[in-house]
Design an enzyme around this catalytic site. Structure first.
Site, PDB file in Angstrom:
ATOM      1  N   HIS A 131       0.851  -1.176   0.000  1.00 29.14           N
ATOM      2  CA  HIS A 131       0.000   0.000   0.000  1.00 29.14           C
ATOM      3  C   HIS A 131       0.897   1.239   0.000  1.00 29.14           C
ATOM      4  O   HIS A 131       2.019   1.211   0.510  1.00 29.14           O
ATOM      5  CB  HIS A 131      -0.874  -0.041   1.259  1.00 29.14           C
ATOM      6  CG  HIS A 131      -1.950   0.984   1.316  1.00 29.14           C
ATOM      7  ND1 HIS A 131      -1.715   2.303   1.642  1.00 29.14           N
ATOM      8  CD2 HIS A 131      -3.299   0.880   1.130  1.00 29.14           C
ATOM      9  CE1 HIS A 131      -2.862   2.970   1.641  1.00 29.14           C
ATOM     10  NE2 HIS A 131      -3.837   2.135   1.342  1.00 29.14           N
ATOM     11  N   GLN A 211      -4.503  -5.354   6.927  1.00 24.46           N
ATOM     12  CA  GLN A 211      -5.418  -6.294   6.289  1.00 24.46           C
ATOM     13  C   GLN A 211      -5.433  -7.667   6.953  1.00 24.46           C
ATOM     14  O   GLN A 211      -6.152  -8.552   6.493  1.00 24.46           O
ATOM     15  CB  GLN A 211      -5.056  -6.448   4.799  1.00 24.46           C
ATOM     16  CG  GLN A 211      -5.197  -5.185   3.993  1.00 24.46           C
ATOM     17  CD  GLN A 211      -6.633  -4.680   3.922  1.00 24.46           C
ATOM     18  OE1 GLN A 211      -7.580  -5.447   4.038  1.00 24.46           O
ATOM     19  NE2 GLN A 211      -6.795  -3.377   3.732  1.00 24.46           N
ATOM     20  N   LYS A 234     -10.700  -0.537  10.345  1.00 23.89           N
ATOM     21  CA  LYS A 234     -10.827  -1.771   9.568  1.00 23.89           C
ATOM     22  C   LYS A 234     -11.230  -2.964  10.437  1.00 23.89           C
ATOM     23  O   LYS A 234     -11.566  -4.020   9.899  1.00 23.89           O
ATOM     24  CB  LYS A 234      -9.518  -2.074   8.840  1.00 23.89           C
ATOM     25  CG  LYS A 234      -9.128  -1.062   7.773  1.00 23.89           C
ATOM     26  CD  LYS A 234      -7.850  -1.484   7.061  1.00 23.89           C
ATOM     27  CE  LYS A 234      -7.303  -0.365   6.174  1.00 23.89           C
ATOM     28  NZ  LYS A 234      -8.160  -0.088   5.010  1.00 23.89           N
TER      29      LYS A 234
END
Length: 427
Positions: A131, A211, A234
């Site tokens: 990212h 993630q 998240k």
């Protein structure tokens, strides 16, 4: 895999959906299927309630007050840190720093540890799947210091070539920063192995767990990492808060990144001495209510079980891969789940139409997905793409939503499928 098999008995998403008020709505006259979880998740009522209680009953600035509300806020804020310590598997609670998010955590390490330890000619090792938040701060560090950026080789289907790591991981490598899970490819990287190899080479490691932390168990000591970062938004928590884990000896040796209130022990006319950990890296008023909400989110996820969440998402991801791979003209990004472990997300492109058009057409069906480069422009360049469409799953998603996604994409494909007939030339 049949879609009926994509719902393991250990986790029943239908029983969880009522916990998330936002999921009860319709979008464009269709039940909302929120499949944009890699960008940000939704929040359960327990987190919303914790945030409301903080603002309605307990809020005051932390640590510096002796009145009741300040003591309540301080107790709740520090309780959230202890929950985060257990969530990450850290040895000490002062190894957990509250930040503004993953990006803020990486920048803090780059500015504090990086500026103090990286010199001209040193090497910073990254991967092609990172990212932008795990690229740009290191590019900036390299510009400031004269360090050299290198990348781990990657296969065409998005797997790191660990057997070639010795080509780029050398005695000049000062830092190896990499993601545990790719936000675009879904690739699950062998974190413990990579950290172990870096340690043998004398390199410090930073793991971007944005993630993975929301979706599978995290244990920083088992990983063997030096730093790890993740975001609250998240993992069912509020936005504006994240976690930075750092090994105690590294954090102790690092100079503070931001100066101001809270991070000091003593201020004189011309100098200061920094506070002890973790206050040393939490300058100013911290994200108090956000941290409290994050603590509630951690409680919620751990009550369900990260192992169960992970297995559920793997099943949804495999089902989506199987269904989408049967659509004519589709290109799925990342490794085949039959050959390499993947996370619960699928990115794809169609020859027609553009990714943004696909996302808009899916939105008409009440399906929320992400379109664009997903903050991975170098990766998309490597893949010969400018954009892709991504569907990403979480604990509240169902096999039925995977089926709706597949049917909607097939419908888009049929709508834009070339007819094969040649146009008659104008007279």
């Amino acid at each position: 895999m049949k879609l009926a098999e994509a719902n393991p008995a250990a986790l029943l998403p239908e029983s969880l959906r009522d916990d998330f008020p936002i999921l009860a709505q319709e979008v464009n006259g269709k039940p909302l299927a929120f499949l944009d979880n890699a960008a940000s998740s939704q929040r359960p009522q327990a987190v919303i309630d914790a945030v409301l209680q903080s603002y309605e009953r307990d809020y005051a600035n932390v640590h510096r007050g002796v009145h009741t509300l300040s003591e309540r806020s301080t107790d709740a804020y520090e309780a959230a840190r202890r929950k985060a310590q257990a969530f990450l598997g850290a040895e000490h609670e002062h190894e957990v720093i509250f930040t503004g998010g993953t990006t803020a955590g990486i920048n803090a390490v780059a500015r504090s540890w990086g500026d103090a330890n990286v010199r001209e000619g040193d090497e910073i090792l990254l991967t092609p799947m990172e990212h932008h938040s795990n690229l740009v701060p290191w590019f900036q560090l390299a510009e400031r210091t004269g360090a050299v950026i290198k990348h781990v080789p990657m296969t065409d289907d998005g797997r790191l070539e660990v057997d070639r790591l010795g080509e780029v991981l050398t005695d000049r490598t000062r830092l190896f920063a990499f993601s545990s899970v790719s936000n675009t490819l879904g690739t699950v990287n062998p974190v413990a192995m990579l950290c172990g190899l870096a340690k043998l080479a004398g390199a410090v490691t930073l793991v971007d767990a944005a993630q993975s932390a929301p979706h599978m168990p995290t244990d920083v000591r088992a990983m063997g990492c030096d730093f790890l970062v993740c975001s609250g938004h998240k993992l069912c928590g509020p936005s504006g808060v994240g976690l930075l884990y750092g090994r105690e000896e590294l954090l102790e040796a690092m100079p503070p990144f931001m100066g101001g209130g809270s991070m000091i022990n003593r201020v004189y006319d011309d100098r200061f001495t920094p506070a002890d950990l973790p206050a040393k890296f939490e300058a100013g008023t911290p994200p108090i209510t956000q941290a409290i909400g994050l603590g509630a989110a951690i409680d919620y996820l751990q009550a369900i079980g990260l192992d169960a969440i992970h297995e559920h998402e793997l099943a949804l991801g495999e089902a989506a891969w199987e269904r989408l791979s049967g659509i004519e003209g589709i290109r799925l990004l990342g490794p085949d789940p039959a050959e390499h472990e993947r996370a619960g997300l699928v990115s794809f492109v169609l020859d027609r139409p553009h990714a943004h058009d696909i996302a808009q057409l899916l939105d008409r069906e009440g399906i929320a997905v992400r379109a664009g480069h997903h903050c991975t422009q170098p990766l998309h360049d490597r893949l010969g793409l400018t954009a892709s469409t991504r569907a990403s799953f979480y604990l509240y998603n169902t096999p039925g939503e995977v089926e709706r996604l597949a049917e909607a994409i097939a419908s888009v494909r049929d709508r834009f499928k070339p007819s094969g007939r040649r146009r008659r030339p104008r007279q």
